[in-house]
Motif scaffolding. Sequence first.
Motif, PDB file in Angstrom:
ATOM      1  N   LEU A 204       8.799   8.657  65.662  1.00 13.16           N
ATOM      2  CA  LEU A 204       8.687   8.527  64.203  1.00 13.16           C
ATOM      3  C   LEU A 204       8.596   9.913  63.585  1.00 13.16           C
ATOM      4  CD1 LEU A 204       6.071   5.744  63.376  1.00 13.16           C
ATOM      5  CD2 LEU A 204       8.444   5.513  64.111  1.00 13.16           C
ATOM      6  N   SER A 205       8.918   9.950  62.297  1.00 12.76           N
ATOM      7  CA  SER A 205       8.631  11.162  61.540  1.00 12.76           C
ATOM      8  C   SER A 205       7.138  11.455  61.645  1.00 12.76           C
ATOM      9  CB  SER A 205       9.006  10.943  60.079  1.00 12.76           C
ATOM     10  OG  SER A 205       8.346  11.895  59.267  1.00 12.76           O
TER      11      SER A 205
ATOM     12  N   LEU B 133      15.650   2.187  56.625  1.00  9.39           N
ATOM     13  CA  LEU B 133      14.289   2.730  56.558  1.00  9.39           C
ATOM     14  C   LEU B 133      14.095   3.861  57.565  1.00  9.39           C
ATOM     15  CD1 LEU B 133      12.132  -0.501  56.137  1.00  9.39           C
ATOM     16  CD2 LEU B 133      12.658   1.227  54.392  1.00  9.39           C
ATOM     17  N   PHE B 134      14.646   3.699  58.761  1.00  9.27           N
ATOM     18  CA  PHE B 134      14.472   4.757  59.759  1.00  9.27           C
ATOM     19  C   PHE B 134      15.242   6.013  59.370  1.00  9.27           C
ATOM     20  CE2 PHE B 134      11.740   3.963  63.367  1.00  9.27           C
ATOM     21  CZ  PHE B 134      11.265   2.720  63.018  1.00  9.27           C
TER      22      PHE B 134
ATOM     23  N   GLY C  98      16.083   6.854  56.259  1.00 10.20           N
ATOM     24  CA  GLY C  98      15.542   7.390  55.010  1.00 10.20           C
ATOM     25  C   GLY C  98      16.623   7.483  53.943  1.00 10.20           C
TER      26      GLY C  98
ATOM     27  N   GLN D 222      18.746  14.608  58.490  1.00  9.83           N
ATOM     28  CA  GLN D 222      19.633  14.637  59.648  1.00  9.83           C
ATOM     29  C   GLN D 222      18.782  14.420  60.904  1.00  9.83           C
ATOM     30  OE1 GLN D 222      21.315  18.500  60.430  1.00  9.83           O
ATOM     31  NE2 GLN D 222      23.340  17.591  60.718  1.00  9.83           N
TER      32      GLN D 222
ATOM     33  N   GLY E   5      12.016   8.850  55.300  1.00 10.10           N
ATOM     34  CA  GLY E   5      12.408   7.925  56.361  1.00 10.10           C
ATOM     35  C   GLY E   5      11.324   7.813  57.407  1.00 10.10           C
ATOM     36  N   ILE E   6      11.390   6.708  58.161  1.00 14.66           N
ATOM     37  CA  ILE E   6      10.385   6.465  59.204  1.00 14.66           C
ATOM     38  C   ILE E   6      10.757   7.229  60.482  1.00 14.66           C
ATOM     39  CG2 ILE E   6       9.238   4.702  60.597  1.00 14.66           C
ATOM     40  CD1 ILE E   6       9.865   2.652  58.434  1.00 14.66           C
ATOM     41  N   GLY E   7      12.032   7.409  60.710  1.00 14.98           N
ATOM     42  CA  GLY E   7      12.490   7.983  61.980  1.00 14.98           C
ATOM     43  C   GLY E   7      12.284   9.487  62.068  1.00 14.98           C
ATOM     44  N   PRO E   8      12.431  10.036  63.276  1.00 12.77           N
ATOM     45  CA  PRO E   8      12.164  11.456  63.535  1.00 12.77           C
ATOM     46  C   PRO E   8      13.304  12.325  63.019  1.00 12.77           C
ATOM     47  CG  PRO E   8      12.924  10.420  65.540  1.00 12.77           C
ATOM     48  CD  PRO E   8      12.867   9.342  64.487  1.00 12.77           C
ATOM     49  N   THR E   9      13.386  12.478  61.696  1.00  6.79           N
ATOM     50  CA  THR E   9      14.491  13.235  61.109  1.00  6.79           C
ATOM     51  C   THR E   9      13.962  14.516  60.504  1.00  6.79           C
ATOM     52  OG1 THR E   9      14.175  12.027  59.055  1.00  6.79           O
ATOM     53  CG2 THR E   9      15.823  11.175  60.570  1.00  6.79           C
ATOM     54  N   GLN E  10      14.865  15.324  60.043  1.00  8.25           N
ATOM     55  CA  GLN E  10      14.500  16.644  59.551  1.00  8.25           C
ATOM     56  C   GLN E  10      15.371  16.960  58.340  1.00  8.25           C
ATOM     57  OE1 GLN E  10      15.526  19.861  62.216  1.00  8.25           O
ATOM     58  NE2 GLN E  10      13.489  20.756  61.944  1.00  8.25           N
TER      59      GLN E  10
END
Lengths: 195, 195
Positions: free
Chosen positions: A145-146, A185-186, A188, A193, B188-193
């Motif tokens: 997760l972020s 949602l994942f 965003g 990126q 976003g929820i995911g591991p983004t940047q």
Amino acid sequence: MTDKRSQRAADRTEAIMRTTLELGQEIGYAKLSIEAVAARAGAGKHTIYRRWPSKGALLLDSLLSLNEAGLDYPDTGDIVADLRVQIHAAVDLLARPPFGPLFQALIGEAQHEPQVAAALNERFIAPQADKTVARLRAARDQGQLSPQFDLELAMAILSGPLYFQLLITQEPLTHEYVDRILDALFTGIGPTQAY
Amino acid sequence: MTDKRSQRAADRTEAIMRTTLELGQEIGYAKLSIEAVAARAGAGKHTIYRRWPSKGALLLDSLLSLNEAGLDYPDTGDIVADLRVQIHAAVDLLARPPFGPLFQALIGEAQHEPQVAAALNERFIAPQADKTVARLRAARDQGQLSPQFDLELAMAILSGPLYFQLLITQEPLTHEYVDRILDALFTGIGPTQAY
């Protein structure tokens, strides 16, 4: 209490909840009453009221009794896959036929009846929030997760779009819709990126 | 129609909607009726029914009449700031006192009354969705959104968490909550940047 008596009590509880769902499907939430459930289940009205203070509380327990274990999160190590499995199960149980219209009516009632709103939150939303946060925290610890994602908002963000579809647009809640929402949602909304 | 007659009709419409809100606040949605509004506004019952088929439709128009222009999106070139301004205004109007309880009751009613659900979607949700998508499309063209973001999901994702708070947990909808949700959705929820 002997085993036999405790078994009889469990059987009676199960019969009352099964009758609630049958009758609710037949006549709809508006006409459902604890008296009618008692009459059909052959139970005393006071037996039901002792356990459930309102028909909203009784219906909610009855719906959840169908598949409570199924609403736990698996932990396969893949957070998106695990959320998908759990949300598909929750949607299949609560938001689609045969029980979707009863669940929807129950939430409608919760807008006028604070007792029903409280039962919905205590019996379903709060336990689901705890499970969701626990599963997401494990995922965050594994870098899935972020790091900034605010776990307190998890339930609102993950299930808000589903309740919007159920209660506002009132369009069908399909697995495909759940998957598209999770993807969005994942990723965003913002210009981000993946690592 | 002469200007004078058309002005009189507009005044009557305005008086009916103002009375609807006054009476709704006094006696609550459950007790509100088109008959009672007609009596207090000094209007004919049929005059009201000609324009609004149900008390849900009448209340919805009355709520929206308060600040329709305020629910447009500004375009300052900063999508997050513009969403924040618009959503704060929508929440201030619809989901907080004095009118929040009436709007909440209206959505509750929409779970039992297809006519109310249809009016809610036609009069409020669909126009808001169009405005939201137009503003987001402009932002996407300017590189302020994820290029993959599915605009069809915009309303569900942006407003779902707010309806969740209003209808399910029934906790106060504050500006601070709106801001936290927007932050989380854009990241976003995911591991983004960020780029």
